[in-house]
Motif scaffolding. Structure first.
Motif, short mmCIF file in Angstrom:
data_model
loop_
_atom_site.label_atom_id
_atom_site.label_comp_id
_atom_site.label_asym_id
_atom_site.label_seq_id
_atom_site.Cartn_x
_atom_site.Cartn_y
_atom_site.Cartn_z
N GLU A 167 -1.63 -16.52 2.52
CA GLU A 167 -0.82 -17.11 3.07
C GLU A 167 0.66 -17.18 3.69
N ILE A 168 0.42 -16.10 4.22
CA ILE A 168 1.72 -15.58 5.14
C ILE A 168 1.33 -15.87 7.24
N ASP A 169 1.75 -16.38 6.97
CA ASP A 169 1.37 -16.92 8.43
C ASP A 169 2.69 -16.45 9.56
N LYS A 170 4.01 -18.15 9.78
CA LYS A 170 4.32 -17.59 10.33
C LYS A 170 5.34 -16.27 10.62
N LYS A 171 5.84 -16.11 11.43
CA LYS A 171 6.15 -15.11 12.08
C LYS A 171 8.27 -14.84 10.61
N GLY A 172 7.93 -13.61 10.18
CA GLY A 172 9.31 -13.55 9.69
C GLY A 172 8.82 -13.94 7.90
N THR A 173 7.97 -14.67 7.85
CA THR A 173 7.58 -15.20 6.34
C THR A 173 7.60 -14.07 5.43
N ALA A 174 7.24 -13.29 6.13
CA ALA A 174 6.42 -12.07 4.44
C ALA A 174 7.65 -11.73 3.65
N ARG A 175 9.31 -12.59 4.04
CA ARG A 175 10.23 -11.84 3.79
C ARG A 175 10.45 -12.39 2.45
N GLU A 176 10.10 -13.55 2.53
CA GLU A 176 9.80 -15.18 1.34
C GLU A 176 9.38 -14.55 0.46
N HIS A 177 8.01 -13.60 0.58
CA HIS A 177 7.70 -13.35 -0.37
C HIS A 177 7.90 -11.76 -1.10
N PRO A 178 8.48 -11.99 -2.37
CA PRO A 178 9.29 -11.03 -2.98
C PRO A 178 8.18 -10.10 -4.00
N GLU A 179 6.76 -11.12 -4.39
CA GLU A 179 5.85 -10.05 -5.15
C GLU A 179 5.35 -9.63 -4.22
N CYS A 180 5.24 -9.56 -2.72
CA CYS A 180 4.65 -8.68 -1.83
C CYS A 180 5.70 -7.86 -1.83
N LEU A 181 7.45 -7.53 -1.24
CA LEU A 181 7.94 -7.14 -1.16
C LEU A 181 8.16 -6.10 -2.25
N LYS A 182 7.66 -6.36 -3.41
CA LYS A 182 7.71 -5.47 -4.42
C LYS A 182 6.75 -4.34 -4.22
N LYS A 183 5.52 -4.98 -3.99
CA LYS A 183 4.22 -4.26 -3.97
C LYS A 183 4.53 -3.09 -3.20
N ALA A 184 4.65 -3.53 -2.03
CA ALA A 184 5.20 -2.67 -0.56
C ALA A 184 5.98 -1.48 -0.95
N SER A 185 6.60 -1.62 -1.28
CA SER A 185 8.02 -0.53 -2.22
C SER A 185 6.55 0.08 -3.28
N ASN A 186 6.15 -0.59 -4.11
CA ASN A 186 5.47 0.77 -4.37
C ASN A 186 4.70 1.17 -4.37
N ILE A 187 4.26 0.92 -2.91
CA ILE A 187 3.47 1.96 -2.15
C ILE A 187 3.71 3.03 -1.29
N GLY A 188 5.23 2.69 -0.94
CA GLY A 188 6.40 3.64 -0.50
C GLY A 188 6.14 4.50 -1.53
N LYS A 189 6.35 4.64 -2.79
CA LYS A 189 6.65 4.91 -3.45
C LYS A 189 5.42 6.16 -3.99
N ARG A 190 4.57 5.28 -4.71
CA ARG A 190 3.34 6.05 -4.64
C ARG A 190 2.29 6.94 -4.02
N ILE A 191 2.58 6.69 -2.36
CA ILE A 191 2.75 7.23 -2.02
C ILE A 191 2.38 8.75 -1.40
N LEU A 192 3.92 9.26 -2.13
CA LEU A 192 4.67 10.24 -2.49
C LEU A 192 4.19 11.08 -3.75
N SER A 193 3.12 10.51 -4.31
CA SER A 193 3.60 10.98 -5.32
C SER A 193 1.51 11.43 -5.95
N LEU A 194 0.92 10.78 -4.74
CA LEU A 194 -1.08 11.11 -4.48
C LEU A 194 -0.93 12.35 -4.06
#
Ligand SMILES: Cc1cc2nc3c(=O)[nH]c(=O)nc-3n(C[C@H](O)[C@H](O)[C@H](O)COP(=O)(O)O)c2cc1C
Length: 194
Positions: A167-194
C-alpha cells in the motif's frame, strides 16, 4: 585474527523512479550500514546501459558474460561486495523489468556452476531483499522473492533478510510509513552481522 576491513555493502535499486519508494527504503538501510562502519555503494540499474540476455551461442564456460556493456560494472561490484541489498518495486506482480534484466544476465554464471561445473564459489555474501507495492498482494511478494532467492543462490549470496511494504504507491510516500523505515534500518544493521 580479526579482519578489521570495513564490509562492502552494495545497494541495488531496480526502480526506474529516482528518489521513489524503493530508493527511500534502500537509502535508509544503506545509511544505517554506513553509520555502523560499512563501505556502501548504491547502484541504480535504470541508469546503466546494458542489454537483456541474448542467449549467445558461443558462450564462455567460465561464468563470464561475453557482452561488454555496463552490466559488467554491476557484476564486478557484486563480486567485491560482502553484502547485497536488492530493492525493487512490484511491477505486474513481479520484480521490475530493470531488476529482471540484470538477473537474467547472470545466466552465464548459472550455467558455469550448474551445467559446466567450471565455477567454484570465491566467497559467500549476505543478502537482503526490499520490495514495495501499491496493492496488498502477498502472492506478488512471494513471486518476487522466489526470483530473488534464485538469483542470490546463483551469486553465492545467502538470503538473510527481507522487507515487504504494501500500500505504498505515490512517489515518496514510503517516508510516511515509519514501520517500513524502521524495518529498513534493521536490514542495514543486520546485513553487517550476517
Ligand atoms: C509499470 C508498473 C506496474 C506496476 N504493477 C504493480 C502491481 O502489479 N502490483 C502493485 O501492487 N503495484 C504495482 N505498481 C505500483 C508500484 O509497485 C508502486 O507505485 C511502488 O511504490 C513504486 O515504487 P518506486 O517509487 O520505487 O518506483 C506498478 C507500477 C508501475 C509503474
Amino acid at each position: 585474527m580479526k579482519n578489521n576491513k570495513p564490509k562492502r555493502i552494495i545497494g541495488i535499486s531496480g526502480s526506474p523512479r529516482r528518489h521513489g519508494n524503493t530508493e527511500i527504503l534502500l537509502d535508509r538501510a544503506l545509511e544505517v550500514a554506513k553509520r555502523k562502519g560499512a563501505k556502501v555503494k548504491k547502484i541504480f540499474i535504470n541508469e546503466l546501459k546494458f542489454s537483456p540476455c541474448q542467449e549467445c551461442k558461443n558462450i564462455r564456460k567460465d561464468g563470464v558474460c561475453i557482452i561488454r556493456d555496463d552490466w559488467q560494472i554491476l557484476c564486478s561490484e557484486i563480486e567485491k561486495a560482502d553484502g547485497i541489498i536488492l530493492a525493487s518495486p512490484i511491477f505486474f506482480g513481479s520484480v521490475s523489468a530493470q531488476t529482471k534484466m540484470m538477473i537474467d544476465r547472470f545466466q552465464c554464471l548459472w550455467l558455469a556452476k550448474n551445467i559446466f561445473k567450471t565455477y567454484k564459489t570465491k566467497k559467500r555474501k549476505a543478502g537482503a531483499f526490499i520490495c514495495v507495492e501499491a496493492s496488498n498482494r502477498k502472492d506478488f511478494f512471494i513471486n518476487a522473492k522466489s526470483i530473488v532467492r534464485n538469483f542470490f543462490t546463483t551469486i553465492d549470496t545467502d538470503y538473510r533478510g527481507e522487507l515487504f511494504c504494501s500500500e505504498i504507491d505515490k512517489k515518496g510516500t514510503a517516508r510516511e510509513h515509519p514501520e517500513c523505515l524502521k524495518k529498513a534500518s534493521n536490514i542495514g544493521k543486520r546485513i553487517l552481522s550476517l
